[in-house]
Design a protein around this motif. Structure first.
Motif, PDB file in Angstrom:
ATOM      1  N   ASP A 233      38.050 -42.434  67.902  1.00  0.00           N
ATOM      2  CA  ASP A 233      37.516 -41.147  67.460  1.00  0.00           C
ATOM      3  C   ASP A 233      38.035 -40.816  66.066  1.00  0.00           C
ATOM      4  O   ASP A 233      39.174 -41.156  65.730  1.00  0.00           O
ATOM      5  CB  ASP A 233      37.943 -40.024  68.414  1.00  0.00           C
TER       6      ASP A 233
ATOM      7  N   ARG B 226      35.171 -53.933  66.684  1.00  0.00           N
ATOM      8  CA  ARG B 226      34.290 -52.779  66.501  1.00  0.00           C
ATOM      9  C   ARG B 226      35.166 -51.555  66.712  1.00  0.00           C
ATOM     10  O   ARG B 226      35.833 -51.447  67.747  1.00  0.00           O
ATOM     11  CB  ARG B 226      33.140 -52.759  67.517  1.00  0.00           C
TER      12      ARG B 226
ATOM     13  N   GLY C 172      34.049 -42.206  70.265  1.00  0.00           N
ATOM     14  CA  GLY C 172      33.898 -43.476  70.959  1.00  0.00           C
ATOM     15  C   GLY C 172      33.275 -44.545  70.099  1.00  0.00           C
ATOM     16  O   GLY C 172      32.529 -45.395  70.582  1.00  0.00           O
ATOM     17  N   GLY C 173      33.563 -44.513  68.807  1.00  0.00           N
ATOM     18  CA  GLY C 173      33.035 -45.509  67.882  1.00  0.00           C
ATOM     19  C   GLY C 173      31.667 -45.197  67.317  1.00  0.00           C
ATOM     20  O   GLY C 173      31.187 -45.911  66.425  1.00  0.00           O
ATOM     21  N   GLU C 174      31.023 -44.126  67.786  1.00  0.00           N
ATOM     22  CA  GLU C 174      29.692 -43.764  67.320  1.00  0.00           C
ATOM     23  C   GLU C 174      29.751 -42.573  66.372  1.00  0.00           C
ATOM     24  O   GLU C 174      30.378 -41.562  66.681  1.00  0.00           O
ATOM     25  CB  GLU C 174      28.784 -43.417  68.499  1.00  0.00           C
TER      26      GLU C 174
ATOM     27  N   SER D 131      36.245 -48.371  68.124  1.00  0.00           N
ATOM     28  CA  SER D 131      35.773 -47.687  69.325  1.00  0.00           C
ATOM     29  C   SER D 131      36.474 -46.351  69.535  1.00  0.00           C
ATOM     30  O   SER D 131      36.322 -45.728  70.594  1.00  0.00           O
ATOM     31  CB  SER D 131      35.992 -48.571  70.565  1.00  0.00           C
TER      32      SER D 131
ATOM     33  N   GLU E  28      43.020 -51.153  66.064  1.00  0.00           N
ATOM     34  CA  GLU E  28      41.739 -50.821  65.447  1.00  0.00           C
ATOM     35  C   GLU E  28      41.870 -49.755  64.379  1.00  0.00           C
ATOM     36  O   GLU E  28      41.060 -49.707  63.449  1.00  0.00           O
ATOM     37  CB  GLU E  28      40.723 -50.403  66.504  1.00  0.00           C
TER      38      GLU E  28
ATOM     39  N   GLY F 179      42.803 -44.022  68.164  1.00  0.00           N
ATOM     40  CA  GLY F 179      42.384 -45.204  68.906  1.00  0.00           C
ATOM     41  C   GLY F 179      43.585 -46.087  69.129  1.00  0.00           C
ATOM     42  O   GLY F 179      44.725 -45.628  69.060  1.00  0.00           O
TER      43      GLY F 179
END
Length: 448
Positions: A103, A99, A400-402, A101, A128, A124
């Motif tokens: 920025d 996933r 933060g992955g969002e 995670s 990832e 990151g």
């Protein structure tokens, strides 16, 4: 309702295989070497604009956010990788839990860019971030190319609306992305229903030559269309004889006829003749829509013609001769260890042939003159000069992955109109030229 606001999924369950084989083999090697967790910064930029272009248009950012959210290695994907022996079992276990995670920062979608602009910054762990290279470039290179062509066409068209109708000239999924990018660049509507469903873009359409040929004569075809769609419809008048078709169209629909469409011939000459004929028949409010392999140059040549709207297909969805922006995704900084507190070290490729990169985590700002007109793209590392602090271009897209910056497509479209309007007037010239403003670098040094 703008369906993009709903965060609907892309057209496949996972975007994880929208990547190149070597992204996964790099991951496997980095995991084995113990370097996969090093904090890293990747940047998307282009070293030059397509030949003759004066500015670029950032498009596809919203699709990138969707792709990152859907970058998942499910059982079927992992099974494929295992069957093909792409990576080892340890790497497959790592991918199963993947996933993003980190920025992501970037130019807001619809903004313009120039050579060296850090259009997107992905931060990151190396592992990832490296996996996202191909899918991010695939989206941004395609969509930005289409949006740039659309922007040039919109400039040439002025206040006259543009209809995107290129679905039959490209891949069926690329057609949806192209319609979205064209809307960002200034097009008003699309013929593609999938684009209307997915992104809320207004859709239009009436009939093709086949509908006329289906009927025993042109009058019957026009009558059938008017009976079904009303007098405000658009009738296609160049299947046989244009003059006779216009006369018949007004006889069938009356002076309330919405529009006629011309799809062949000398559009400049035919448009003038049709306008005169319509006015003489009392259809003074009937509009004229022209199609037929238009590009920005053909649209500009029709500026003095009595044309009310343009339909554009092939040239738009192929980027009007430049189907890619040649954007790259480069590692520009990385930590010396996996320690989260380890400082970032600038890194960059040294190469001949114009492929040298500049290391360091960058910011970007646009300097304007006293009238608010852009005069330079300033790219730098370190502290942002005080006079540019409120002119910075990068915004936070993922934290933060969002995803934190998803926005309606109409907002993006309006942003582009403003950004293009703040460029020097020469930006809208169709003659070949260099970037309309220079890129200036501060506090930078080449890495090694």
């Amino acid at each position: 309702m703008n369906t993009a606001d709903l965060g609907l999924p892309v057209d496949v369950p996972s975007t994880a295989l929208f990547t190149d084989h070597y992204e996964l083999t790099m991951l496997q090697a980095a995991l084995k070497a113990g370097t996969a967790d090093r904090r890293s910064v990747f940047e998307v930029f282009t070293r030059r604009l397509p030949e003759g272009r004066r500015y670029g248009v950032v498009a596809g950012t919203g699709r990138v956010l969707d792709a990152v959210e859907n970058f998942r290695f499910d059982a079927d994907v992992l099974g494929f990788l295992r069957e093909r022996n792409v990576v080892n079992e340890e790497t497959l276990e790592w991918l199963a839990a993947y996933r993003f995670s980190g920025d992501i920062w970037g130019y807001p979608e619809g903004e313009v860019y120039f050579p060296g602009s850090p259009i997107m910054r992905v931060e990151g762990s190396f592992a990832e971030c490296v996996l996202l290279e191909t899918v991010i470039l695939s989206i941004l290179n395609h969509d930005s190319a289409i949006a740039a062509a659309a922007s040039r066409m919109a400039s040439a068209a002025g206040d006259r609306p543009l209809i995107e109708m290129g679905a039959r000239r490209t891949h069926e999924l690329a057609a949806v992305a192209a319609s979205r990018a064209a809307y960002v660049g200034g097009f008003a509507t699309t013929s593609d229903l999938a684009a209307g469903f997915r992104y809320g873009i207004p859709t239009v359409g009436t009939s093709a030559h086949a509908f006329t040929l289906l009927h025993d004569n042109e009058r019957d075809a026009f009558q059938a269309q008017v009976d079904s769609l009303g007098r405000n419809t658009t009738l296609l008048v160049d299947t046989y004889d244009v003059t006779e078709a216009v006369r018949t169209a007004v006889e069938v629909a009356g002076p309330e006829l919405g529009a006629v469409r011309i799809d062949s011939g000398d559009l400049l000459l035919v448009a003038h003749r049709v306008r005169q004929q319509l006015d003489e028949l009392g259809a003074v409010n009937t509009k004229i829509v022209v199609t037929s392999d238009l590009d920005e140059y053909a649209i500009a040549s029709l500026a003095a013609a009595p044309v009310d709207a343009y339909g554009v297909g092939t040239q738009l969805v192929t980027g009007s001769g430049h189907p890619t922006c040649s954007m790259v995704y480069k590692l520009v900084a990385r930590a010396e260890s996996a320690d989260p507190k380890a400082p970032l070290v600038p890194v960059a490729k040294k190469s001949s042939g114009g492929k040298t990169s500049i290391g360091g985590r960058k910011w970007a700002a646009r300097r304007v003159d006293g009238d608010g007109v852009a005069e330079a793209e300033v790219v730098g590392t370190g502290a942002v000069p005080a006079e540019l602090a409120d002119r910075q271009l990068l915004v936070e897209l993922v934290k933060g992955g969002e995803v934190v910056a998803r926005e309606p497509l109409d907002v993006v479209r309006d942003r582009h109109a403003v950004a293009r309007g703040n460029l020097p007037l020469s930006a809208t010239q169709l003659s070949r030229g260099e970037a309309v403003i220079p890129t200036e670098y501060v506090h930078l040094r080449s890495g090694s």
